[in-house]
Design an enzyme around this catalytic site. Sequence first.
Site, PDB file in Angstrom:
ATOM      1  CG  ASP A 101      21.958   4.629 -45.404  1.00  0.00           C
ATOM      2  OD1 ASP A 101      21.329   5.490 -46.040  1.00  0.00           O
ATOM      3  OD2 ASP A 101      23.131   4.797 -45.023  1.00  0.00           O
ATOM      4  CB  CYS A 153      18.696   6.684 -46.316  1.00  0.00           C
ATOM      5  SG  CYS A 153      19.290   7.611 -47.723  1.00  0.00           S
ATOM      6  CD  GLU A 211      30.955   5.906 -47.935  1.00  0.00           C
ATOM      7  OE1 GLU A 211      31.599   4.929 -48.320  1.00  0.00           O
ATOM      8  OE2 GLU A 211      29.826   5.824 -47.396  1.00  0.00           O
ATOM      9  CG  HIS A 219      27.893   9.491 -44.905  1.00  0.00           C
ATOM     10  ND1 HIS A 219      26.730   8.850 -45.267  1.00  0.00           N
ATOM     11  CD2 HIS A 219      28.919   8.731 -45.378  1.00  0.00           C
ATOM     12  CE1 HIS A 219      27.043   7.753 -45.935  1.00  0.00           C
ATOM     13  NE2 HIS A 219      28.351   7.656 -46.016  1.00  0.00           N
TER      14      HIS A 219
HETATM   15  N1  DGL Z   1      22.357   8.091 -46.742  1.00  0.00           N
HETATM   16  C1  DGL Z   1      22.361   9.330 -47.483  1.00  0.00           C
HETATM   17  C2  DGL Z   1      21.528  10.365 -46.720  1.00  0.00           C
HETATM   18  O1  DGL Z   1      21.367  10.311 -45.517  1.00  0.00           O
HETATM   19  C3  DGL Z   1      23.766   9.838 -47.696  1.00  0.00           C
HETATM   20  C4  DGL Z   1      24.598   8.965 -48.603  1.00  0.00           C
HETATM   21  C5  DGL Z   1      24.093   8.924 -50.035  1.00  0.00           C
HETATM   22  O2  DGL Z   1      24.060   9.962 -50.726  1.00  0.00           O
HETATM   23  O3  DGL Z   1      23.707   7.846 -50.447  1.00  0.00           O
HETATM   24  O4  DGL Z   1      21.004  11.272 -47.333  1.00  0.00           O
END
Ligand code: DGL
Length: 269
Positions: A14, A77, A156, A190
């Site tokens: 991720d 992700c 965050e 998130h």
């Molecule tokens: N991990 C990203 C998602 O699930 C969110 C964080 C980012 O933008 O890197 O889309």
Amino acid sequence: MKMPKNNHAIGLFDSGVGGLTVLKEVIRALPKENIVYFADTARIPYGEKSRETIIRFSIENTIFLLEQNIKMLVVPCNTATAHAIDKLHQIFNIPIIGVVEPGAKKAVSVTKNGRIAVLGTRGTIKSGIYQREIKKRLPEAEVIAISCPLFVPLVEERMLSHPVTKLVIQEYLTPLKKASVDTLLLGCTHYPLLRKAIQEFMGEDVTIVDSASTCAEEVLLTLSHEKLHCDGQNDPKHHYYVSDDPQKFQQLGSEFLESPLTSVSLKVD
Ligand code: DGL
């Protein structure tokens, strides 16, 4: 002696700590498996970057995980899944699971009136992947997709129930109230941490879903199908790599995972 393939780890990558919300469910479903998780903390956020860049990062991350001897890949992700999952399937010859299909499946199984909201990063929403995957399963569905770029930094910063966060939720989600959605899919790693605040704003009549538990079920099914379950004779090892600031990852990650992260190393190129 060479380790049998079954005992190789499940690999996940991720952009940062967010994918740990999915990992938590994978560990719950498969407590005996070894895990290697790579957080690309030097290059977060992925949500604002172009498709080409995310494909390049995703390929690099997968190669790194393969060097750690993984037997399958999970991409928690949403942005990386949205842009790169097809490319990863084309290039790499191991089982690969993303989060979009499990999330879409879950939303479709829950909705009663077919009006589904999807929240995600700009990249995920712009890709249109959730809209397509939901419509594939429920052609009459009405999908209202909204990008919420301020949610990731708020999470965050741990501002989960801060007044500023409530205002941002109101700003992004007010159109959904008028659209009478009955299901809201959290299409970003998130966002499950904002579930409580989002539920409060949307009201109890809206069911909030995410892809974490459905994704974990799919990982379990794939391991069974491929006969790749770990033999479980040793204690499972969970190792984490980051591309920047292991200490910050360890601290924030333990909160995301709701359990202490002990083994975190810096990936050196
Ligand atoms: N991990 C990203 C998602 O699930 C969110 C964080 C980012 O933008 O890197 O889309």
